[in-house]
Design an enzyme around this catalytic site. Structure first.
Site, PDB file in Angstrom:
ATOM      1  N   HIS A 134      -6.607  -7.094  -0.460  1.00 39.54           N
ATOM      2  CA  HIS A 134      -6.662  -5.643  -0.679  1.00 39.54           C
ATOM      3  C   HIS A 134      -5.788  -5.284  -1.876  1.00 39.54           C
ATOM      4  O   HIS A 134      -4.689  -5.820  -2.039  1.00 39.54           O
ATOM      5  CB  HIS A 134      -6.172  -4.890   0.561  1.00 39.54           C
ATOM      6  CG  HIS A 134      -6.944  -5.222   1.807  1.00 39.54           C
ATOM      7  ND1 HIS A 134      -6.553  -6.219   2.679  1.00 39.54           N
ATOM      8  CD2 HIS A 134      -8.075  -4.686   2.312  1.00 39.54           C
ATOM      9  CE1 HIS A 134      -7.420  -6.289   3.679  1.00 39.54           C
ATOM     10  NE2 HIS A 134      -8.350  -5.375   3.472  1.00 39.54           N
ATOM     11  N   ASP A 153      -5.019 -12.782   3.301  1.00 43.21           N
ATOM     12  CA  ASP A 153      -6.223 -12.274   3.944  1.00 43.21           C
ATOM     13  C   ASP A 153      -7.488 -12.463   3.106  1.00 43.21           C
ATOM     14  O   ASP A 153      -8.555 -11.986   3.477  1.00 43.21           O
ATOM     15  CB  ASP A 153      -6.065 -10.801   4.329  1.00 43.21           C
ATOM     16  CG  ASP A 153      -5.344  -9.965   3.294  1.00 43.21           C
ATOM     17  OD1 ASP A 153      -5.051 -10.495   2.201  1.00 43.21           O
ATOM     18  OD2 ASP A 153      -5.067  -8.794   3.574  1.00 43.21           O
ATOM     19  N   HIS A 162       0.811  -1.223   0.000  1.00 42.16           N
ATOM     20  CA  HIS A 162       0.000   0.000   0.000  1.00 42.16           C
ATOM     21  C   HIS A 162       0.847   1.277   0.000  1.00 42.16           C
ATOM     22  O   HIS A 162       0.321   2.353  -0.295  1.00 42.16           O
ATOM     23  CB  HIS A 162      -0.933   0.037   1.213  1.00 42.16           C
ATOM     24  CG  HIS A 162      -1.990  -1.018   1.199  1.00 42.16           C
ATOM     25  ND1 HIS A 162      -2.829  -1.214   0.127  1.00 42.16           N
ATOM     26  CD2 HIS A 162      -2.346  -1.941   2.134  1.00 42.16           C
ATOM     27  CE1 HIS A 162      -3.654  -2.213   0.389  1.00 42.16           C
ATOM     28  NE2 HIS A 162      -3.377  -2.673   1.592  1.00 42.16           N
ATOM     29  N   ASP A 209      -3.058 -10.589  -2.450  1.00 42.34           N
ATOM     30  CA  ASP A 209      -3.633 -10.049  -1.221  1.00 42.34           C
ATOM     31  C   ASP A 209      -5.085  -9.633  -1.485  1.00 42.34           C
ATOM     32  O   ASP A 209      -5.421  -9.206  -2.597  1.00 42.34           O
ATOM     33  CB  ASP A 209      -2.819  -8.828  -0.786  1.00 42.34           C
ATOM     34  CG  ASP A 209      -3.147  -8.343   0.618  1.00 42.34           C
ATOM     35  OD1 ASP A 209      -2.372  -8.624   1.536  1.00 42.34           O
ATOM     36  OD2 ASP A 209      -4.184  -7.672   0.784  1.00 42.34           O
TER      37      ASP A 209
END
Length: 307
Positions: A164, A245, A125, A162
């Site tokens: 996200h 995740d 991120h 991931d």
């Protein structure tokens, strides 16, 4: 040979009581790999990333902000509502990014074929000038830029599974045709980016999964969209942002994967690397916040990397 890069200081990065990106995450991964079947892992202590390596993808003011933000013992430095630094966080971030640089040097130098970096804080991120989403430096971006600059590669691919979207990685490379970024992620979900229309200079491939999607949707997306684009790119090196995740037990999202799905995808990424990149892969830990699911998924991922 598979190398495992980590460092004790990555266990000391502590965003505080109740924060989901806790030291226990990395402890769970390392304990999962502390079994006889992983005895052959070549375990290496991660070095620090250098300023030159970080500055290939981050602005100088961002690097200075992270390295100068060293709170007193027992205190924290909050960079945004989710991203928090403790006294050892800057050192952990240097080691996390440095692990990937060392891993790239090892696989491109021939001393290892693949590597897994069991490090934290995570990275995908972090943008060129902003820490966010628990991430301080963008570890996988630092690695990709190092492969281009120090080793002269022309095609580096990043596969990110991931749950996200890796907004930082995409933003850093969206105008760099030598890097292909292929991501599967839940949408809508933090950080709100990753739409299929976001294509960079033709080097960004986003595959979105709706809340509630499971193994079938995940595998179909990779088989039909993401893996074909990766094969067409013919990477000389494959980097993996390995976030776990999207597991059904994870508290931060709504995708229903199991550890067998991570094994399945990793096996296909290994086959892709064998076909185009002499088998060369560097993978790094990103998300995963249910400790049991994280341990099981990491074990499945590393087992597939070793085969």
């Amino acid at each position: 040979m598979l190398r495992l890069y980590t460092h004790p200081v990555c266990l000391q990065h502590d965003p505080g009581v109740g924060h989901v990106e806790q030291p226990a995450r990395l402890r769970a991964v390392l304990q999962a790999l502390d079994h006889d079947e992983f005895r052959a892992l070549d375990r290496i202590e991660a070095p620090r990333a250098t300023g030159e390596q970080l500055l290939r993808v981050h602005h100088a003011r961002h690097v200075e902000r992270i390295l100068s933000c060293v709170p007193a013992d027992g205190e924290h430095c909050r960079l945004d509502p989710d991203t928090v630094m403790s006294p050892t966080s800057a050192e952990a971030a240097l080691r996390a990014a440095g692990a990937l640089v060392a891993a790239v040097d090892a696989v491109l130098g021939g001393s290892a074929q693949r590597a897994f970096c069991a490090v934290r804080p995570p990275g995908h991120h972090a943008t060129a000038d902003q820490a966010m989403g628990f991430c301080l430096f963008n570890n996988v971006a630092v690695a990709a830029a190092h492969a281009l600059a120090a080793h002269g590669l022309k095609r580096v691919a990043i596969a990110d599974f991931d749950v996200h979207h890796g907004n930082g990685t995409q933003a850093i490379f969206e105008r760099e045709p030598r890097v292909l970024f292929a991501s599967s992620h839940q949408w809508p979900l933090y950080p709100g980016s990753g739409g299929e229309s976001e294509r960079g200079c033709g080097n960004i491939v986003n595959g979105v999964l709706s809340p509630g999607a499971g193994s079938h949707e995940f595998r179909e997306l990779w088989d039909a969209v993401l893996l074909p684009r990766l094969h067409a790119f013919k990477p000389q090196l494959l980097l993996i942002s390995a976030g776990f995740d999207a597991h059904a037990s994870d508290p931060l999202a709504d995708i229903r994967l199991g550890q067998e799905d991570y094994a399945w995808l990793t096996e296909r990424l290994v086959a892709l690397a064998r076909r185009h990149a002499d088998g060369r892969i560097v993978s790094t830990l990103e998300g995963g916040y249910d400790l049991a699911a994280l341990a099981a998924s990491s074990r499945a991922h590393v087992r597939a990397l070793m085969e």
